[in-house]
Design a protein around this motif. Structure first.
Motif, PDB file in Angstrom:
ATOM      1  N   GLY A   1       0.828  -1.203   0.000  1.00 29.85           N
ATOM      2  CA  GLY A   1       0.000   0.000   0.000  1.00 29.85           C
ATOM      3  C   GLY A   1       0.859   1.248   0.000  1.00 29.85           C
ATOM      4  N   THR A   2       0.445   2.279  -0.712  1.00 27.49           N
ATOM      5  CA  THR A   2       1.206   3.523  -0.776  1.00 27.49           C
ATOM      6  C   THR A   2       0.437   4.634  -0.070  1.00 27.49           C
ATOM      7  OG1 THR A   2       0.226   4.023  -2.925  1.00 27.49           O
ATOM      8  CG2 THR A   2       2.350   2.890  -2.918  1.00 27.49           C
ATOM      9  N   ALA A   3       1.165   5.673   0.326  1.00 24.65           N
ATOM     10  CA  ALA A   3       0.549   6.804   1.007  1.00 24.65           C
ATOM     11  C   ALA A   3      -0.437   7.502   0.075  1.00 24.65           C
ATOM     12  CB  ALA A   3       1.628   7.778   1.465  1.00 24.65           C
ATOM     13  N   ASN A   4      -1.630   7.830   0.592  1.00 21.27           N
ATOM     14  CA  ASN A   4      -2.617   8.502  -0.238  1.00 21.27           C
ATOM     15  C   ASN A   4      -2.436  10.023  -0.190  1.00 21.27           C
ATOM     16  OD1 ASN A   4      -3.659   9.208   2.272  1.00 21.27           O
ATOM     17  ND2 ASN A   4      -5.456   7.864   2.116  1.00 21.27           N
ATOM     18  N   ASP A   5      -3.239  10.732  -0.965  1.00 18.11           N
ATOM     19  CA  ASP A   5      -3.108  12.187  -1.043  1.00 18.11           C
ATOM     20  C   ASP A   5      -3.373  12.853   0.301  1.00 18.11           C
ATOM     21  OD1 ASP A   5      -2.435  12.068  -3.708  1.00 18.11           O
ATOM     22  OD2 ASP A   5      -4.479  12.420  -4.427  1.00 18.11           O
ATOM     23  N   GLU A   6      -4.277  12.284   1.091  1.00 20.81           N
ATOM     24  CA  GLU A   6      -4.555  12.851   2.414  1.00 20.81           C
ATOM     25  C   GLU A   6      -3.307  12.814   3.290  1.00 20.81           C
ATOM     26  OE1 GLU A   6      -7.259  12.055   6.435  1.00 20.81           O
ATOM     27  OE2 GLU A   6      -7.547  10.810   4.649  1.00 20.81           O
ATOM     28  N   ALA A   7      -2.591  11.683   3.264  1.00 21.73           N
ATOM     29  CA  ALA A   7      -1.366  11.564   4.058  1.00 21.73           C
ATOM     30  C   ALA A   7      -0.347  12.604   3.624  1.00 21.73           C
ATOM     31  CB  ALA A   7      -0.787  10.161   3.926  1.00 21.73           C
ATOM     32  N   LYS A   8      -0.174  12.766   2.320  1.00 24.50           N
ATOM     33  CA  LYS A   8       0.799  13.733   1.815  1.00 24.50           C
ATOM     34  C   LYS A   8       0.393  15.161   2.170  1.00 24.50           C
ATOM     35  CE  LYS A   8       2.066  10.654  -1.983  1.00 24.50           C
ATOM     36  NZ  LYS A   8       2.086  10.428  -3.449  1.00 24.50           N
ATOM     37  N   ASN A   9      -0.905  15.428   2.147  1.00 27.73           N
ATOM     38  CA  ASN A   9      -1.389  16.757   2.496  1.00 27.73           C
ATOM     39  C   ASN A   9      -1.127  17.081   3.964  1.00 27.73           C
ATOM     40  OD1 ASN A   9      -3.085  19.238   1.930  1.00 27.73           O
ATOM     41  ND2 ASN A   9      -4.327  18.283   3.521  1.00 27.73           N
ATOM     42  N   VAL A  10      -1.337  16.091   4.844  1.00 24.57           N
ATOM     43  CA  VAL A  10      -1.081  16.291   6.277  1.00 24.57           C
ATOM     44  C   VAL A  10       0.404  16.579   6.507  1.00 24.57           C
ATOM     45  CG1 VAL A  10      -1.031  15.147   8.530  1.00 24.57           C
ATOM     46  CG2 VAL A  10      -3.044  14.932   7.072  1.00 24.57           C
ATOM     47  N   ILE A  11       1.265  15.794   5.869  1.00 26.73           N
ATOM     48  CA  ILE A  11       2.713  15.932   6.056  1.00 26.73           C
ATOM     49  C   ILE A  11       3.199  17.314   5.623  1.00 26.73           C
ATOM     50  CG2 ILE A  11       4.928  15.131   5.120  1.00 26.73           C
ATOM     51  CD1 ILE A  11       3.751  12.273   5.269  1.00 26.73           C
ATOM     52  N   VAL A  12       2.707  17.815   4.487  1.00 31.73           N
ATOM     53  CA  VAL A  12       3.210  19.078   3.949  1.00 31.73           C
ATOM     54  C   VAL A  12       2.460  20.287   4.481  1.00 31.73           C
ATOM     55  CG1 VAL A  12       3.558  20.411   1.828  1.00 31.73           C
ATOM     56  CG2 VAL A  12       4.073  17.970   1.856  1.00 31.73           C
ATOM     57  N   ASN A  13       1.132  20.219   4.513  1.00 37.63           N
ATOM     58  CA  ASN A  13       0.334  21.411   4.799  1.00 37.63           C
ATOM     59  C   ASN A  13      -0.104  21.534   6.246  1.00 37.63           C
ATOM     60  OD1 ASN A  13       0.375  22.290   2.062  1.00 37.63           O
ATOM     61  ND2 ASN A  13      -1.197  20.782   1.571  1.00 37.63           N
ATOM     62  N   GLN A  14      -0.111  20.416   6.992  1.00 41.28           N
ATOM     63  CA  GLN A  14      -0.491  20.504   8.404  1.00 41.28           C
ATOM     64  C   GLN A  14       0.736  20.485   9.313  1.00 41.28           C
ATOM     65  OE1 GLN A  14      -3.670  17.913   9.586  1.00 41.28           O
ATOM     66  NE2 GLN A  14      -3.278  18.167  11.782  1.00 41.28           N
TER      67      GLN A  14
ATOM     68  N   ILE B   1       7.639  13.265  -1.327  1.00 42.35           N
ATOM     69  CA  ILE B   1       6.521  14.202  -1.407  1.00 42.35           C
ATOM     70  C   ILE B   1       7.028  15.565  -1.860  1.00 42.35           C
ATOM     71  CG2 ILE B   1       4.676  15.316  -0.095  1.00 42.35           C
ATOM     72  CD1 ILE B   1       4.779  12.937   1.827  1.00 42.35           C
ATOM     73  N   ASP B   2       6.341  16.157  -2.827  1.00 39.87           N
ATOM     74  CA  ASP B   2       6.711  17.500  -3.285  1.00 39.87           C
ATOM     75  C   ASP B   2       6.695  18.462  -2.104  1.00 39.87           C
ATOM     76  OD1 ASP B   2       6.946  16.634  -5.865  1.00 39.87           O
ATOM     77  OD2 ASP B   2       4.959  17.313  -6.501  1.00 39.87           O
ATOM     78  N   GLY B   3       7.759  19.252  -1.976  1.00 37.45           N
ATOM     79  CA  GLY B   3       7.867  20.184  -0.860  1.00 37.45           C
ATOM     80  C   GLY B   3       8.731  19.668   0.259  1.00 37.45           C
ATOM     81  N   THR B   4       9.152  18.379   0.194  1.00 35.77           N
ATOM     82  CA  THR B   4      10.062  17.808   1.180  1.00 35.77           C
ATOM     83  C   THR B   4      11.325  17.320   0.490  1.00 35.77           C
ATOM     84  OG1 THR B   4       9.219  15.535   1.029  1.00 35.77           O
ATOM     85  CG2 THR B   4       8.086  17.019   2.555  1.00 35.77           C
ATOM     86  N   THR B   5      12.387  17.189   1.259  1.00 35.34           N
ATOM     87  CA  THR B   5      13.644  16.626   0.766  1.00 35.34           C
ATOM     88  C   THR B   5      13.813  15.232   1.327  1.00 35.34           C
ATOM     89  OG1 THR B   5      14.689  18.803   0.623  1.00 35.34           O
ATOM     90  CG2 THR B   5      16.152  16.884   0.705  1.00 35.34           C
ATOM     91  N   THR B   6      14.012  14.245   0.483  1.00 34.66           N
ATOM     92  CA  THR B   6      14.170  12.854   0.928  1.00 34.66           C
ATOM     93  C   THR B   6      15.646  12.543   1.151  1.00 34.66           C
ATOM     94  OG1 THR B   6      12.204  12.143  -0.281  1.00 34.66           O
ATOM     95  CG2 THR B   6      13.782  10.441   0.344  1.00 34.66           C
TER      96      THR B   6
END
Length: 318
Positions: A42-55, A74-79
């Motif tokens: 399973g991969t991270a959904n858009d909600e998970a990515k939104n929480v990580i970046v915007n919340q 995730i766009d906006g983060t550095t891996t």
């Protein structure tokens, strides 16, 4: 405990009171999973990515799984990939992952990388090693270090994790490396963890930086009279010098075969004082009756000393 889209096993590493009386800051560092538990697919959904970046406004992703395929990117983060070992006996010690733990703490020692999150695949074992190491360093009371590790059992991770030596020698059981740390010098788990992290080559200043960044109020100071001797500083007496970029081996190490080969290091004290020596080494001897101390000759003023060793070949250091 946090809901991050469809990712299980997510929580803020802050909020706890330390043994020194300080407090770990919240909103700086999170432990998560790298994917939804669905046979690992399973991969991270858009909600998970939104929480990580915007919340949470996270800047840095630290991936401690064994491949880039488990990174979220995730766009906006550095891996930052710090691939950790998941081998035949994956969690018998910290020394197997010494190189990558140094990388993880190097990232955490730079305030520019925060807020950050770290994860492996489902956020339990390799993430758990990092969690135990970080909580220990910051001064989380030992029972709460255990609590944080076992809290993963409330998530959908597929199978239970333990904090005791099970009958399965290859099972997921953090007691295998925590018991080694408890055998090190120190009046509490924080001091013992500091010795453990120093012994695998993490610089004292890096550890101090992490403490200063992550805690507020009263905090400990890393001792400045500790010498960390890496493999490149040893004198070779017949051993085969090796270099490696493998995450399960030190960058510089020696293969020793027989009593005619050895490596050595000499240390001089300007005055008499109590000292503690923490060393780690590997072994190809599969006998669990073989003590690590059998490979060490400790001499004081040229006289060999008896060593009381409570660790076994799987321990990695002692």
């Amino acid at each position: 405990n946090l809901k991050v889209g469809n990712l299980p096993n997510c929580r803020d590493m802050g909020g706890r009171t330390t043994v020194a009386g300080g407090r770990i800051k919240q909103g700086l560092l999170y432990r998560t999973s790298g994917r939804k538990y669905d046979n690992g697919n399973g991969t991270a959904n858009d909600e998970a990515k939104n929480v990580i970046v915007n919340q949470f406004h996270l800047k840095t992703e630290i991936n401690v799984a064994d491949s880039d395929g488990n990174a979220l990117h995730i766009d906006g983060t550095t891996t930052r990939n710090c691939f950790m070992d998941y081998g035949e006996t994956p969690y018998s010690n910290l020394a197997r992952n010494a190189n990558k733990l140094r990388e993880v703490f190097s990232i955490l020692g730079d305030s520019n990388n925060y807020p950050a999150f770290y994860h492996c695949r489902i956020g339990t074992d390799r993430t758990g090693i990092c969690g135990v190491a970080l909580n220990g360093l910051l001064g989380v009371p030992f029972n709460e270090v255990i609590q944080d590790y076992l809290f993963s059992d409330f998530a959908n991770i597929g199978s239970q994790r333990y904090m005791h030596l099970t009958s399965d020698p290859n099972g997921d059981d953090a007691a295998k490396y925590i018991n080694e740390i408890l055998g090190l010098p120190g009046k509490n788990f924080q001091e013992q963890m500091i010795y453990a992290l120093l012994s695998i080559g993490i610089p004292a200043q890096t550890l101090q930086n992490v403490i200063d960044i992550m805690t507020e109020g009263t905090k400990v100071t890393i001792p400045n009279d500790i010498s960390v001797i890496s493999g490149d500083k040893l004198t070779n007496n017949g051993g085969s010098k090796k270099t490696s970029s493998d995450f399960s081996a030190p960058e510089t190490y020696y293969e020793i075969s027989g009593s005619s080969q050895s490596v050595s290091f000499e240390y001089s004290l300007a005055e008499e004082k109590d000292i503690a020596i923490v060393a780690y080494l590997g072994s190809t001897n599969s006998s669990k009756e073989t003590k690590l101390a059998s490979g060490i000759d400790l001499k004081i003023d040229g006289v060999s000393q008896n060593i009381c060793d409570k660790t076994y070949w799987t321990a990695g250091f002692g």
